[in-house]
Scaffold this active site. Structure first.
Site, mmCIF file in Angstrom:
data_model
loop_
_atom_site.group_PDB
_atom_site.id
_atom_site.type_symbol
_atom_site.label_atom_id
_atom_site.label_comp_id
_atom_site.label_asym_id
_atom_site.label_seq_id
_atom_site.Cartn_x
_atom_site.Cartn_y
_atom_site.Cartn_z
ATOM 1 N N TYR A 1 -31.663 143.410 -67.579
ATOM 2 C CA TYR A 1 -31.714 142.050 -68.105
ATOM 3 C C TYR A 1 -32.180 142.087 -69.568
ATOM 4 O O TYR A 1 -33.335 142.418 -69.853
ATOM 5 C CB TYR A 1 -32.648 141.167 -67.285
ATOM 6 N N LEU B 1 -23.949 124.544 -58.599
ATOM 7 C CA LEU B 1 -24.690 123.602 -57.755
ATOM 8 C C LEU B 1 -25.884 122.996 -58.493
ATOM 9 O O LEU B 1 -26.838 122.531 -57.870
ATOM 10 C CB LEU B 1 -25.152 124.313 -56.474
ATOM 11 N N GLY C 1 -24.854 128.074 -61.381
ATOM 12 C CA GLY C 1 -24.835 126.764 -62.040
ATOM 13 C C GLY C 1 -23.881 125.764 -61.431
ATOM 14 O O GLY C 1 -23.955 124.562 -61.731
ATOM 15 N N PRO D 1 -28.604 131.296 -55.698
ATOM 16 C CA PRO D 1 -28.499 130.226 -54.695
ATOM 17 C C PRO D 1 -27.884 128.945 -55.251
ATOM 18 O O PRO D 1 -27.439 128.099 -54.481
ATOM 19 C CB PRO D 1 -29.952 130.003 -54.270
ATOM 20 N N LEU D 2 -27.847 128.813 -56.582
ATOM 21 C CA LEU D 2 -27.178 127.665 -57.207
ATOM 22 C C LEU D 2 -25.773 128.033 -57.681
ATOM 23 O O LEU D 2 -25.156 127.306 -58.465
ATOM 24 C CB LEU D 2 -28.000 127.126 -58.383
ATOM 25 N N ALA D 3 -25.280 129.168 -57.188
ATOM 26 C CA ALA D 3 -23.898 129.598 -57.451
ATOM 27 C C ALA D 3 -23.592 129.675 -58.944
ATOM 28 O O ALA D 3 -22.554 129.200 -59.408
ATOM 29 C CB ALA D 3 -22.912 128.683 -56.742
#
Length: 347
Positions: free
Chosen positions: A57, A216, A214, A210-212
């Site tokens: 990262y 979601l 962005g 978990p928010l795909a």
């Protein structure tokens, strides 16, 4: 046990159901170190005790920021996870899952994180060029040396999770205690095999994206004037709306947003609550770039989804279905043309 924490697999280590992901701290997202540190401190003050980063990262910058944020006495109270595998330089051996690279890169991560030990050290991706025994042997030696507490995998297919567990047992190595797969309302393929496999082996699961990516967040709605994200240009196969699979994602995201509105919660909370409700999942990794994004995600661990809402989710995106295969996080080498087409015998 405190209802606000969960046990990571069978380790006995207790972690918050939201894990702070640090991918967006540094050049990839928030370049201001002080601003990123404030986000980390706010998450810790809100009860999150689990942080996940990776060497790759921003080429180590994320780890440096996390190390700064945990100095001054905070390190002891945080379950700290990082990863290796990604390319960290021009030398072809500055990447991968070999003993040669692991032994070198773990020292670099420890230095950047300003710590003497890493709680969870994860293989960022499986690769078909390195034996599990090679990787597990090196990681086991590092556990014995006290530099690692536990080891884990990330985005491994179910078959390789099983193989790694078998190799660990047969060779007397440390075993992966945790898997980090992609999982969201729009990417549910792991429900069919990865999650049951983790349950069978008593592994923890910390779900990424978990928010795909962005989708979601609530911005991706039909009829919106601007449908894009910071990552759209980097990975167009996951965002380009000229592709039918991404049009299908937009349809599903819009329907899920309407369901969230009807349920009286934000789409972000619906998405996160769905992921951490699965019995195999220990925590969902949230990856805020701004304080506003963090605040919108805090509190999702307390959201309870009724059975009727879960049934409606299943109607929008069927269990076990990932709408766009590109969201799986890895490409199966067995599906490459060279792997499927027998070569003619040499003349």
């Amino acid at each position: 046990m405190n209802e606000h924490v969960r046990v990571l697999g069978r380790t006995g280590v207790q972690v918050s159901p939201l894990c702070l992901g640090a991918m967006m701290f540094g050049a990839w997202g928030e370049p201001d170190h002080d601003a990123a540190i404030r986000i980390i401190h706010r998450a810790l003050d809100a009860g999150i005790n689990f942080i996940d980063t990776a060497d790759v990262y921003s080429r180590g910058e994320s780890e440096e920021i996390v190390g700064k944020a945990l100095s001054g006495g905070r390190r002891e109270h945080v379950v700290l996870a990082t990863k290796f595998h990604g390319t960290m330089g021009d030398d072809p051996n500055q990447a991968g899952n070999s003993r040669r690279w692991i032994m070198r890169e773990v020292e670099a991560s420890l230095k950047r994180l300003q710590t003497d030990w890493i709680d969870l050290y994860q293989v960022h991706r499986w690769d078909p060029w390195t034996d599990h025994e090679e990787t597990l042997g090196a990681l086991s030696d590092l556990v014995a040396a006290g530099k690692l507490r536990y080891i884990g995998s990330s985005t491994y297919p179910a078959a390789q999770i099983v193989k790694a567990q078998w190799v660990a047992r047969e060779r007397g190595h440390e075993r992966y205690r945790c898997e980090q797969p992609p999982y969201s309302l729009l990417a549910r393929a792991i429900e069919a095999d990865v999650l049951p496999t983790c349950q069978e082996f008593g592994m923890g699961v910390i779900a990424w994206s978990p928010l795909a990516g962005g989708w979601l967040s609530g911005r991706w709605r039909k009829g919106s004037d601007e449908l894009s994200s910071r990552r759209s240009a980097m990975i167009p196969h996951r965002y380009d709306l000229s592709l039918p699979v991404n049009q299908a994602k937009l349809e599903a995201a819009d329907a899920l947003a309407r369901l969230a509105d009807e349920s009286g919660i934000s789409l972000i909370h619906l998405a996160l609550a769905f992921v951490i409700r699965h019995p195999a999942v220990t925590a969902a990794i949230i990856g805020p770039r701004t304080m506003e994004q963090l605040e919108s995600q805090l509190g999702a661990g307390e959201v309870q989804l009724e059975a009727a809402v879960l049934d409606r989710i299943d109607e929008i995106v069927a269990p076990g279905r990932t709408i766009n295969p590109a969201d799986a996080g890895w490409a199966n080498p067995a599906l490459a043309p060279a792997a499927r087409r027998r070569q003619p015998p040499a003349a």
